[in-house]
Enzyme design. Structure first.
Site, PDB file in Angstrom:
ATOM      1  N   SER A  34       1.368  -1.311   0.089  1.00 46.11           N
ATOM      2  CA  SER A  34       0.423  -0.082  -0.171  1.00 46.11           C
ATOM      3  C   SER A  34       0.989   1.158   0.144  1.00 46.11           C
ATOM      4  CB  SER A  34      -0.949   0.444   1.224  1.00 46.11           C
ATOM      5  OG  SER A  34      -0.507   0.419   3.072  1.00 46.11           O
TER       6      SER A  34
ATOM      7  N   LYS B 161       1.472   4.476   6.554  1.00 53.14           N
ATOM      8  CA  LYS B 161       0.700   5.490   5.612  1.00 53.14           C
ATOM      9  C   LYS B 161       0.861   7.170   5.775  1.00 53.14           C
ATOM     10  CE  LYS B 161      -3.456   2.350   4.534  1.00 53.14           C
ATOM     11  NZ  LYS B 161      -3.165   1.660   3.433  1.00 53.14           N
TER      12      LYS B 161
END
Length: 253
Positions: free
Chosen positions: A70, A142
């Protein structure tokens, strides 16, 4: 009349050789007290190193393992990253920082643990003392796009995300992906963060959890720290820097 030395019988060569052998044997054999001292010193060094390692992991830095794609191409699957625990805390987090955080609930699907009891115990001990990187079983990584009070939207006429009305050019995105395939407009609650992956087409980030409590934003208290260094593999070793120019024109909310 003879003196004492002349009166004492001289030792034979055999006696002298035996005496030397006995003296050499005694010199080679360490005293019991010295053995115990060496063991104590070794134990003190080992325990001190373990305590120092735990303190460093608890308060300063910790290594984490990247389990998914990701955040490509910033991180690859299997990378080990070093995370500073000084931010948030003594230091502030900023837009553009990459952070590791604890799943606020529902971001990660449960995974079966295939390790046996011995493997699990050994890995947990080594992870606790900081000799193994933290497996991201309940952690995610993230990038911060919005801070508390920011309004983040997708997308402007040029296809860019906007933060507080200003379009941002994102150099860290994986080549070929768009800033977002999902249209959204959110105002980040105070003491929360809006977090997105660099590989937007393969990232279940804040956008995918807008129906959750907090509207997809992650509470600041869930943040473990900011990623500062790729440790492994060696050919990927690099310092992670905040892309300050990306958010330089974004005004305060």
């Amino acid at each position: 009349m003879t003196n004492d030395d002349d009166a004492r019988p001289s030792a034979t060569r055999r006696d002298r050789d035996q005496l030397r052998a006995e003296e050499a044997g005694e010199a080679a054999e360490p005293a019991p007290g010295r053995k115990g001292g060496w063991l104590r010193e070794t134990a003190i060094v080992v325990v001190s190193a373990l305590v120092l390692s735990v303190l460093i992991k608890t308060f300063l830095v910790q290594a984490f393992f990247i389990p998914s794609g990701s955040m490509e191409d910033t991180f690859a699957v299997g990378d080990r990253v070093l995370v500073s625990k000084l931010a948030p805390g003594p230091l502030d987090v900023s837009r553009g920082d990459v952070v590791v955080f604890v799943d606020p609930g529902g971001w990660l699907e449960p995974r079966a643990d295939t390790r046996n009891q011995l493997q699990r115990g050994v890995e947990e001990v080594l992870t606790f003392v900081g000799l193994l990187p933290q497996n991201a079983g309940e952690h995610l990584i993230k990038r911060i796009i919005g801070l508390g009070g920011d309004t983040v939207e997708c997308c402007d006429a040029d296809g860019r995300l906007t933060v507080n009305g200003v379009g941002i050019d994102e150099p860290y995105l994986k080549p070929g992906v768009t800033p977002s395939e999902i249209e959204f407009s959110v105002t980040v609650p105070e003491n929360h963060l809006w977090l997105m992956g660099d590989n937007r087409s393969n990232s279940q980030d804040s956008r995918a959890h807008q129906g959750d409590p907090g509207g997809g934003a992650v509470p600041m208290r869930n943040v473990v720290g900011t990623a500062v260094l790729i440790l492994w593999p060696f050919d990927s070793w690099s310092v992670l820097r905040n892309p300050g120019d990306t958010f330089a024109e974004v005004p305060a909310p």
